[in-house]
Design an enzyme around this catalytic site. Structure first.
Site, short mmCIF file in Angstrom:
data_model
loop_
_atom_site.label_atom_id
_atom_site.label_comp_id
_atom_site.label_asym_id
_atom_site.label_seq_id
_atom_site.Cartn_x
_atom_site.Cartn_y
_atom_site.Cartn_z
N CYS A 10 -0.56 1.17 7.27
CA CYS A 10 -1.08 1.44 5.93
C CYS A 10 -2.44 2.14 5.99
O CYS A 10 -2.71 3.04 5.19
CB CYS A 10 -1.16 0.15 5.14
SG CYS A 10 0.50 -0.53 4.80
N CYS A 33 -2.89 -2.93 7.36
CA CYS A 33 -2.48 -2.88 8.76
C CYS A 33 -2.66 -1.45 9.27
O CYS A 33 -3.03 -0.54 8.51
CB CYS A 33 -1.02 -3.31 8.90
SG CYS A 33 0.15 -2.14 8.17
N GLU A 67 0.82 -1.21 0.00
CA GLU A 67 0.00 0.00 0.00
C GLU A 67 0.86 1.26 0.00
O GLU A 67 0.61 2.20 -0.76
CB GLU A 67 -0.92 0.04 1.24
CG GLU A 67 -1.87 -1.12 1.34
CD GLU A 67 -1.36 -2.27 2.21
OE1 GLU A 67 -2.18 -2.86 2.91
OE2 GLU A 67 -0.14 -2.56 2.16
#
Length: 155
Positions: A86, A83, A55
């Protein structure tokens, strides 16, 4: 096939490339006005960089392409739920929309453990669509980790 599925297929192709390189198979595609303006796949091991998530790499390429840090109008397609790092990057870069495949019950921050993308206390929230080609993403991740565990047992 919908546009979401077509762009997710591209993210899956990047995830497969990551797997062939020994990286956790996650791929991401940034799209603006129907055009891909950034791509990325996990490169943490290759780059020896904890920030080299798919990302973040795709968002950085999109930023360079557009010449701005505010990625308004950008949709990010990623094979796995982002996560916390990101998801934070998505909020901070003002991405308009996130589309992801498989949920990540161990580290996901867009619905599984937290929901940073839609946190009402943030100054920006993004639209989220999940489950797009989720089974393809899940199978890719599962088979990668099964091969990794088998390799470790054999050594």
């Amino acid at each position: 096939m919908s546009d979401d599925e077509a762009f997710m297929q591209q993210a899956l192709a990047l995830a497969r490339e990551a797997a062939t390189l020994g990286e956790v198979p996650v791929g991401a595609v940034a799209v603006h006005d129907g055009n891909i303006i950034g791509t990325g796949f996990n490169r943490r091991e290759m780059d020896r960089n904890p920030f080299a998530h798919a990302e973040v790499l795709a968002l950085d390429a999109a930023r360079k392409h557009l010449g701005v840090w505010r990625l308004t109008g950008v949709t990010l397609y990623v094979t796995l739920e982002p996560c916390a790092m990101c998801a934070g990057a998505l909020v901070q870069s003002r991405v308009t929309r996130l589309v992801f495949g498989a949920m990540d019950p161990k580290a996901g921050a867009v619905g599984s453990l937290y929901n940073l993308a839609e946190e009402p206390r943030h100054n920006h929230r993004l639209q989220v669509a999940s489950g797009i080609l989720a089974e393809d993403s899940r199978i890719l991740l599962k088979s990668f980790f099964e091969r990794l565990r088998a390799k470790r047992r054999d050594n």
